[in-house]
Design a protein around this motif. Structure first.
Motif, PDB file in Angstrom:
ATOM      1  N   SER A   1     -22.207 -28.008 -14.905  1.00 45.31           N
ATOM      2  CA  SER A   1     -22.131 -29.447 -15.156  1.00 45.31           C
ATOM      3  C   SER A   1     -20.688 -29.949 -15.292  1.00 45.31           C
ATOM      4  N   ASN A   2     -19.718 -29.153 -14.867  1.00 43.18           N
ATOM      5  CA  ASN A   2     -18.311 -29.578 -14.926  1.00 43.18           C
ATOM      6  C   ASN A   2     -17.707 -29.673 -13.530  1.00 43.18           C
ATOM      7  N   PHE A   3     -16.843 -30.694 -13.371  1.00 42.99           N
ATOM      8  CA  PHE A   3     -16.033 -30.828 -12.171  1.00 42.99           C
ATOM      9  C   PHE A   3     -14.578 -30.711 -12.592  1.00 42.99           C
ATOM     10  N   ASN A   4     -13.817 -29.920 -11.839  1.00 43.52           N
ATOM     11  CA  ASN A   4     -12.417 -29.676 -12.142  1.00 43.52           C
ATOM     12  C   ASN A   4     -11.534 -30.879 -11.838  1.00 43.52           C
ATOM     13  N   ASN A   5     -11.948 -31.696 -10.861  1.00 37.83           N
ATOM     14  CA  ASN A   5     -11.114 -32.817 -10.433  1.00 37.83           C
ATOM     15  C   ASN A   5     -11.979 -33.885  -9.781  1.00 37.83           C
TER      16      ASN A   5
ATOM     17  N   THR B   1     -11.704 -35.097  -6.744  1.00 42.07           N
ATOM     18  CA  THR B   1     -12.049 -34.743  -5.362  1.00 42.07           C
ATOM     19  C   THR B   1     -13.375 -33.990  -5.328  1.00 42.07           C
ATOM     20  N   ASP B   2     -13.567 -33.049  -6.259  1.00 44.42           N
ATOM     21  CA  ASP B   2     -14.832 -32.309  -6.309  1.00 44.42           C
ATOM     22  C   ASP B   2     -16.004 -33.237  -6.646  1.00 44.42           C
ATOM     23  N   VAL B   3     -15.753 -34.234  -7.487  1.00 43.95           N
ATOM     24  CA  VAL B   3     -16.795 -35.222  -7.797  1.00 43.95           C
ATOM     25  C   VAL B   3     -17.183 -35.983  -6.536  1.00 43.95           C
ATOM     26  N   ALA B   4     -16.171 -36.453  -5.779  1.00 39.95           N
ATOM     27  CA  ALA B   4     -16.433 -37.214  -4.555  1.00 39.95           C
ATOM     28  C   ALA B   4     -17.212 -36.386  -3.546  1.00 39.95           C
ATOM     29  N   ILE B   5     -16.878 -35.105  -3.429  1.00 39.28           N
ATOM     30  CA  ILE B   5     -17.604 -34.213  -2.506  1.00 39.28           C
ATOM     31  C   ILE B   5     -19.065 -34.090  -2.938  1.00 39.28           C
ATOM     32  N   ALA B   6     -19.302 -33.901  -4.241  1.00 42.12           N
ATOM     33  CA  ALA B   6     -20.680 -33.765  -4.737  1.00 42.12           C
ATOM     34  C   ALA B   6     -21.466 -35.059  -4.527  1.00 42.12           C
ATOM     35  N   LEU B   7     -20.816 -36.197  -4.673  1.00 40.41           N
ATOM     36  CA  LEU B   7     -21.503 -37.481  -4.492  1.00 40.41           C
ATOM     37  C   LEU B   7     -21.856 -37.748  -3.032  1.00 40.41           C
ATOM     38  N   ASN B   8     -21.221 -37.023  -2.102  1.00 33.77           N
ATOM     39  CA  ASN B   8     -21.609 -37.153  -0.689  1.00 33.77           C
ATOM     40  C   ASN B   8     -23.072 -36.798  -0.488  1.00 33.77           C
ATOM     41  N   CYS B   9     -23.605 -35.956  -1.364  1.00 40.02           N
ATOM     42  CA  CYS B   9     -25.005 -35.571  -1.282  1.00 40.02           C
ATOM     43  C   CYS B   9     -25.907 -36.675  -1.810  1.00 40.02           C
ATOM     44  N   GLY B  10     -25.410 -37.518  -2.686  1.00 39.31           N
ATOM     45  CA  GLY B  10     -26.218 -38.579  -3.257  1.00 39.31           C
ATOM     46  C   GLY B  10     -26.611 -38.276  -4.685  1.00 39.31           C
ATOM     47  N   VAL B  11     -27.464 -39.141  -5.213  1.00 34.45           N
ATOM     48  CA  VAL B  11     -27.960 -38.956  -6.578  1.00 34.45           C
ATOM     49  C   VAL B  11     -29.483 -38.939  -6.549  1.00 34.45           C
ATOM     50  N   ALA B  12     -30.054 -38.188  -7.486  1.00 36.70           N
ATOM     51  CA  ALA B  12     -31.508 -38.099  -7.603  1.00 36.70           C
ATOM     52  C   ALA B  12     -31.966 -38.667  -8.947  1.00 36.70           C
TER      53      ALA B  12
ATOM     54  N   THR C   1     -11.496 -41.502  -2.269  1.00 39.10           N
ATOM     55  CA  THR C   1     -12.358 -42.542  -1.713  1.00 39.10           C
ATOM     56  C   THR C   1     -13.785 -42.033  -1.791  1.00 39.10           C
ATOM     57  N   ILE C   2     -14.640 -42.823  -2.386  1.00 37.87           N
ATOM     58  CA  ILE C   2     -16.053 -42.448  -2.486  1.00 37.87           C
ATOM     59  C   ILE C   2     -16.827 -43.343  -1.529  1.00 37.87           C
ATOM     60  N   ALA C   3     -17.468 -42.724  -0.563  1.00 39.81           N
ATOM     61  CA  ALA C   3     -18.244 -43.454   0.441  1.00 39.81           C
ATOM     62  C   ALA C   3     -19.550 -43.953  -0.182  1.00 39.81           C
ATOM     63  N   ALA C   4     -20.354 -44.667   0.602  1.00 42.14           N
ATOM     64  CA  ALA C   4     -21.671 -45.115   0.138  1.00 42.14           C
ATOM     65  C   ALA C   4     -22.464 -43.896  -0.330  1.00 42.14           C
ATOM     66  N   ILE C   5     -23.196 -44.062  -1.409  1.00 44.27           N
ATOM     67  CA  ILE C   5     -23.887 -42.936  -2.043  1.00 44.27           C
ATOM     68  C   ILE C   5     -25.394 -43.119  -1.925  1.00 44.27           C
ATOM     69  N   ASN C   6     -26.058 -42.144  -1.304  1.00 45.67           N
ATOM     70  CA  ASN C   6     -27.515 -42.171  -1.180  1.00 45.67           C
ATOM     71  C   ASN C   6     -28.179 -42.067  -2.540  1.00 45.67           C
ATOM     72  N   GLY C   7     -29.279 -42.784  -2.717  1.00 43.51           N
ATOM     73  CA  GLY C   7     -30.082 -42.658  -3.919  1.00 43.51           C
ATOM     74  C   GLY C   7     -29.704 -43.593  -5.049  1.00 43.51           C
ATOM     75  N   VAL C   8     -28.589 -44.311  -4.931  1.00 43.19           N
ATOM     76  CA  VAL C   8     -28.167 -45.225  -5.993  1.00 43.19           C
ATOM     77  C   VAL C   8     -29.103 -46.432  -6.009  1.00 43.19           C
ATOM     78  N   SER C   9     -29.491 -46.836  -7.228  1.00 51.22           N
ATOM     79  CA  SER C   9     -30.378 -47.995  -7.385  1.00 51.22           C
ATOM     80  C   SER C   9     -30.118 -48.614  -8.756  1.00 51.22           C
TER      81      SER C   9
ATOM     82  N   PHE D   1     -18.758 -43.771 -14.950  1.00 52.83           N
ATOM     83  CA  PHE D   1     -17.587 -42.972 -15.266  1.00 52.83           C
ATOM     84  C   PHE D   1     -17.080 -43.425 -16.629  1.00 52.83           C
ATOM     85  N   ASN D   2     -17.141 -42.549 -17.626  1.00 51.39           N
ATOM     86  CA  ASN D   2     -16.591 -42.823 -18.950  1.00 51.39           C
ATOM     87  C   ASN D   2     -15.195 -42.237 -19.012  1.00 51.39           C
ATOM     88  N   GLY D   3     -14.175 -43.102 -19.143  1.00 53.68           N
ATOM     89  CA  GLY D   3     -12.799 -42.634 -19.189  1.00 53.68           C
ATOM     90  C   GLY D   3     -12.451 -41.920 -20.482  1.00 53.68           C
TER      91      GLY D   3
END
Length: 195
Positions: A141-145, A147-158, A174-182, A189-191
């Motif tokens: 459940s951790n992302f190092n950076n 970029t890794d978050v953006a790569i994982a979001l390419n798959c979308g959200v469930a 750059t985060i492209a359009a994300i499948n599954g968002v509603s 993102f909590n800073g």
């Protein structure tokens, strides 16, 4: 007084109508879910006249194969019917699989070229709470950076997703359009005081 005629032998050959069915995966769709994924396929009867009354199908991830007989069907020539396996595919993470026709009306069909779907690569969409912490590797459940978050979001959200930033970052992504968002499946993102 009687007439005689020569008898000729006549041979008739009766050929059963050639059966040909094709298959296409309907579900699951990307992004897939962790856990149970319903497997549904469309079966099209491509024969000229014979109905499909039973069909034996399977799906496989290359390791585990699930097979099921569907009986009591009446798929007319040229028609398509949606069939759903009773056993779902259970995903633990990203996966690939295909579905195939084994027999039609108890026999191998006339054209086997359309009996197997292409292998489809599925990724499991993110769902839940994650950390973004540069002190730990991207795993679980951790992302190092970012970029890794953006790569994982390419798959979308469930499901709904929350990222809690625990480090400061100087990356630009750059985060492209994300499948599954509603309206329900939101991304937050909590800073937490980090930038």
């Amino acid at each position: 007084t009687g007439c005689e005629s020569a008898r000729q032998q006549v041979t008739a050959t009766v050929t059963a109508a050639a059966l040909d069915a094709s298959i296409a995966i309907v579900t699951p769709t990307n992004p897939a879910n962790t856990g149970n994924n319903t497997v549904s396929v469309n079966i099209t009867n491509n024969s000229a006249s014979a109905p499909v009354t039973s069909i034996n199908l399977s799906y496989s991830d290359g390791t585990i194969t699930t097979t099921q007989n569907f009986t009591g069907l009446n798929i007319a020539a040229g028609a398509t019917q949606l069939l759903t396996f009773t056993a779902p595919y259970v995903a633990a993470g990203n996966f690939s699989f295909f579905a195939q026709i084994n027999t039609v009306n108890g026999s191998i069909d006339a054209s086997q070229a359309n009996d197997v779907t292409p292998t489809i690569n599925y990724c499991v969409g993110l769902s839940g709470t994650y950390t973004i912490n540069s002190a730990n590797p991207t795993a679980g459940s951790n992302f190092n950076n970012l970029t890794d978050v953006a790569i994982a979001l390419n798959c979308g959200v469930a499901g709904p997703v929350t990222f809690n930033m625990q480090s400061s970052f100087t990356e630009q992504v750059t985060i492209a359009a994300i499948n599954g968002v509603s309206a329900v499946n939101t991304i937050t993102f909590n800073g937490n005081g980090n930038s």
